[in-house]
Scaffold this active site. Sequence first.
Site, PDB file in Angstrom:
ATOM      1  N   HIS A 130       0.833  -1.212   0.000  1.00 23.80           N
ATOM      2  CA  HIS A 130       0.000   0.000   0.000  1.00 23.80           C
ATOM      3  C   HIS A 130       0.868   1.264   0.000  1.00 23.80           C
ATOM      4  CE1 HIS A 130      -3.358   2.664   1.286  1.00 23.80           C
ATOM      5  NE2 HIS A 130      -2.380   3.276   1.924  1.00 23.80           N
ATOM      6  N   GLU A 131       1.864   1.282   0.885  1.00 23.60           N
ATOM      7  CA  GLU A 131       2.729   2.476   0.981  1.00 23.60           C
ATOM      8  C   GLU A 131       3.488   2.716  -0.322  1.00 23.60           C
ATOM      9  OE1 GLU A 131       2.551   4.654   3.404  1.00 23.60           O
ATOM     10  OE2 GLU A 131       1.029   3.362   4.283  1.00 23.60           O
ATOM     11  N   HIS A 134       1.574   4.451  -2.975  1.00 23.37           N
ATOM     12  CA  HIS A 134       1.597   5.926  -2.920  1.00 23.37           C
ATOM     13  C   HIS A 134       2.801   6.483  -3.680  1.00 23.37           C
ATOM     14  CE1 HIS A 134      -1.808   6.652  -0.392  1.00 23.37           C
ATOM     15  NE2 HIS A 134      -1.342   5.970   0.640  1.00 23.37           N
ATOM     16  N   GLU A 189      -5.986   6.844  -1.436  1.00 29.08           N
ATOM     17  CA  GLU A 189      -5.887   5.687  -0.545  1.00 29.08           C
ATOM     18  C   GLU A 189      -6.466   4.439  -1.197  1.00 29.08           C
ATOM     19  OE1 GLU A 189      -3.997   5.766   1.756  1.00 29.08           O
ATOM     20  OE2 GLU A 189      -3.904   7.815   2.467  1.00 29.08           O
TER      21      GLU A 189
HETATM   22 ZN   LIG Z   1      -2.249   5.281   2.502  1.00 27.48          ZN
END
Ligand SMILES: [Zn+2]
Length: 252
Positions: A130-131, A134, A189
């Site tokens: 997930h990170e 980004h 997100e």
């Molecule tokens: Zn996030």
Amino acid sequence: MKKIASLYIVILGLMASQLAQAQINPNLVQAGIDALMSATITNAQIAEISKEAVKEMDAKNPVAPASDAYTKRLNRIVSRYRTISGIPLNYKVYKVPDVNAFATADGSVRVFQGLMDIMNDKEILAIIGHEIGHVVNHDSHDAAKSALRRSALRNAVAANDGVLGKLSRSELGGLADYMASASFSRQQETDADDFSYAFLKRNGQSVLALATSFEKLDKAGGGKVPQFLSTHPDSKARAARVRARAKQEGVR
Ligand SMILES: [Zn+2]
């Protein structure tokens, strides 16, 4: 280059003074700042400055040494993922109780002990996915740029050798704090969740670990969401979304 930068400073100065006198449209001021930044900051500079800011962050936090059990565990989890989507990554553990993790535009990934204590290996990988989402989606880049925009603006007023000048250590520290706690939009997100899902699936890893990590965060938070997830859709909804998709695609 210097002359152009100075010109923008003058323009900005004019805008600021007009702002003080009359209620000028703040969007106009923002447009001036945008012009200033796009004229002076390249992607490579953003990565370079992010790297410096993380260095500052590493100096301020208890980084687990190579011999530490947490470092060894993290290395085991990410050993196959030193480069993701063409981005070379470097990983470190901060030995602090916070349930947190972040990644910056230069490919630095920092995982906090508190997060490692409550997640299993598969879940840690899902959160790292997930990170990194980004970073790949340029969210981290944009966050750094937006943080820089502020410090550069301060510098622009004070410094005379170019807009960026040399960021002071405290400015780098402030920038690092900002990047570590950057809050992204809900859409960013959700997109990062989707990146992690695809990353896990592509590598034959458990996509359901993404769901269980959200469920654990939900429990751990006891209603209080960790800052790095503050703008996320709520954890239960995110988990349900992952589970529904996994079921539909027949993957686990
Ligand atoms: Zn996030």
